[in-house]
Design an enzyme around this catalytic site. Structure first.
Site, PDB file in Angstrom:
ATOM      1  N   ASN A   9       0.877  -1.165   0.000  1.00  0.00           N
ATOM      2  CA  ASN A   9       0.000   0.000   0.000  1.00  0.00           C
ATOM      3  C   ASN A   9       0.916   1.217   0.000  1.00  0.00           C
ATOM      4  OD1 ASN A   9      -1.710   2.098   0.524  1.00  0.00           O
ATOM      5  ND2 ASN A   9      -2.381   1.374   2.533  1.00  0.00           N
ATOM      6  N   LYS A  11       0.175   4.219  -0.161  1.00  0.00           N
ATOM      7  CA  LYS A  11      -0.431   5.406   0.455  1.00  0.00           C
ATOM      8  C   LYS A  11      -0.169   6.605  -0.464  1.00  0.00           C
ATOM      9  CE  LYS A  11      -0.149   3.113   4.876  1.00  0.00           C
ATOM     10  NZ  LYS A  11      -0.092   3.192   6.333  1.00  0.00           N
ATOM     11  N   HIS A  92      -9.508   0.958   4.855  1.00  0.00           N
ATOM     12  CA  HIS A  92      -8.227   1.148   5.547  1.00  0.00           C
ATOM     13  C   HIS A  92      -8.453   2.046   6.766  1.00  0.00           C
ATOM     14  CE1 HIS A  92      -4.143   2.433   6.413  1.00  0.00           C
ATOM     15  NE2 HIS A  92      -3.760   1.345   5.794  1.00  0.00           N
ATOM     16  N   GLU A  94      -6.884   4.453   7.885  1.00  0.00           N
ATOM     17  CA  GLU A  94      -6.719   5.898   7.619  1.00  0.00           C
ATOM     18  C   GLU A  94      -7.974   6.475   6.976  1.00  0.00           C
ATOM     19  OE1 GLU A  94      -2.933   5.545   5.588  1.00  0.00           O
ATOM     20  OE2 GLU A  94      -2.066   4.867   7.474  1.00  0.00           O
ATOM     21  N   GLU A 164      -5.215  -5.101  10.446  1.00  0.00           N
ATOM     22  CA  GLU A 164      -4.223  -4.052  10.657  1.00  0.00           C
ATOM     23  C   GLU A 164      -4.516  -3.340  11.979  1.00  0.00           C
ATOM     24  OE1 GLU A 164      -2.252  -2.776   6.697  1.00  0.00           O
ATOM     25  OE2 GLU A 164      -3.896  -1.433   7.123  1.00  0.00           O
ATOM     26  N   GLY A 170       2.616   2.241  10.823  1.00  0.00           N
ATOM     27  CA  GLY A 170       3.528   3.369  10.687  1.00  0.00           C
ATOM     28  C   GLY A 170       4.213   3.770  11.980  1.00  0.00           C
ATOM     29  N   SER A 209       3.670  -2.191  10.292  1.00  0.00           N
ATOM     30  CA  SER A 209       5.124  -2.218  10.503  1.00  0.00           C
ATOM     31  C   SER A 209       5.780  -3.553  10.131  1.00  0.00           C
ATOM     32  CB  SER A 209       5.466  -1.828  11.948  1.00  0.00           C
ATOM     33  OG  SER A 209       5.006  -0.518  12.231  1.00  0.00           O
TER      34      SER A 209
HETATM   35  P1  13P Z   1       3.112   0.319   7.657  1.00  0.00           P
HETATM   36  O1  13P Z   1       3.621  -0.949   7.045  1.00  0.00           O
HETATM   37  O2  13P Z   1       3.836   1.550   7.164  1.00  0.00           O
HETATM   38  O3  13P Z   1       3.026   0.231   9.142  1.00  0.00           O
HETATM   39  O4  13P Z   1       1.609   0.509   7.148  1.00  0.00           O
HETATM   40  C1  13P Z   1       0.716  -0.541   7.236  1.00  0.00           C
HETATM   41  C2  13P Z   1      -0.496  -0.200   6.457  1.00  0.00           C
HETATM   42  O5  13P Z   1      -1.296   0.638   6.842  1.00  0.00           O
HETATM   43  C3  13P Z   1      -0.697  -0.889   5.187  1.00  0.00           C
HETATM   44  O6  13P Z   1      -1.983  -0.663   4.704  1.00  0.00           O
END
Ligand code: 13P
Length: 248
Positions: A9, A11, A92, A94, A164, A170, A209
């Protein structure tokens, strides 16, 4: 035996030049390995041009629940199909937390994706507060039920799930393999109670992560069937190592 699947992803990262370099590195290194990259909308054409004919599929990170019409700024499932997408991330954390997507809206997006022939990667997961107050399973169950009640259990035959935990995204804090496995097993058992065949084939990715250094021990768990990778999916060697760890 379920085949593992790792998705990146990206982002809101990338540029034409950066993507070209990343995809050029991924293509030969992942030859023969199924993987996915979920790129920002403007780069779907680039992903399609670079990845067609490879074993790397591509997709988007969001879509509209609407099919077409006066919805300024939105992107439909059919538009994603026009650019050869196989997958689209739905729900997601976010999107849920920063853009106010409710369980009901996530379910509508999931159904819009499937109606067009896209495979949703449905994300679920609890916040740190929720984990600390002991409601992880209740939150994940609520998020799943919103989709199962709207779309039906059989719809999961054409979807991927991603667990997740929000506190691990992150932050550099990965759920331990045991913590992740416990929630993955909870999810699979919950689905098995409704339809064992659906549960058995369902790919449940872990996200939060994941990096090359911790991928192998996560992927070794029986109910972890791959990963949804944020930051590490932007670094070719990291993403390749994670995909290889999953494919082993
Ligand atoms: P990270 O791998 O940067 O922690 O992000 C995970 C994520 O949100 C993937 O959709």
């Amino acid at each position: 035996m379920r085949k593992k699947l790792v998705a990146g992803n990206w982002k809101m990262h990338g540029s034409l030049a950066e993507n070209a370099a990343l995809l050029a590195a991924l293509k030969p290194a992942l030859a023969g390995i199924d993987a996915v990259v979920c790129v920002p909308f403007p780069y779907l054409a680039q992903a399609q041009a670079e990845l067609a004919g490879s074993t790397i599929a591509w997709g988007a990170q969001n879509l509209s629940e609407q099919a077409k019409g006066a919805f300024t700024g939105e992107v439909s499932a059919a538009m994603l199909l026009d650019f050869g997408c196989t997958y689209v991330i739905v729900g997601h954390s976010e999107r849920r937390s920063l853009y106010g997507e409710s369980d009901a809206l996530v379910a509508s997006k999931y159904m819009a994706a499937q109606a067009a022939g896209l495979k949703p990667i449905l994300c679920v997961g609890e916040s740190l507060d929720e984990r600390e107050s002991g409601v992880t399973e209740a939150v994940v169950a609520r998020q799943l039920d919103a989709v199962i009640n709207a779309a039906g259990i059989a719809s999961l035959m054409n979807a991927v799930l991603a667990y997740e935990p929000v506190w691990a995204i992150g932050t550099g804090k990965t759920a331990s393999p045991e913590q992740a496995q416990a929630v993955h097993a909870f999810i699979r058992n919950k689905i098995a109670a409704l339809d064992p065949a659906v549960a058995d084939q369902l790919v449940i990715q872990y996200g939060g992560s994941v990096k090359a250094a911790n991928a192998s021990e996560l992927m070794a768990k029986p109910d972890i069937d791959g990963g949804l990778i944020g930051g590490a999916s932007l670094v070719a060697e990291e993403f390749v190592a994670i995909c290889r760890a999953a494919a082993k």
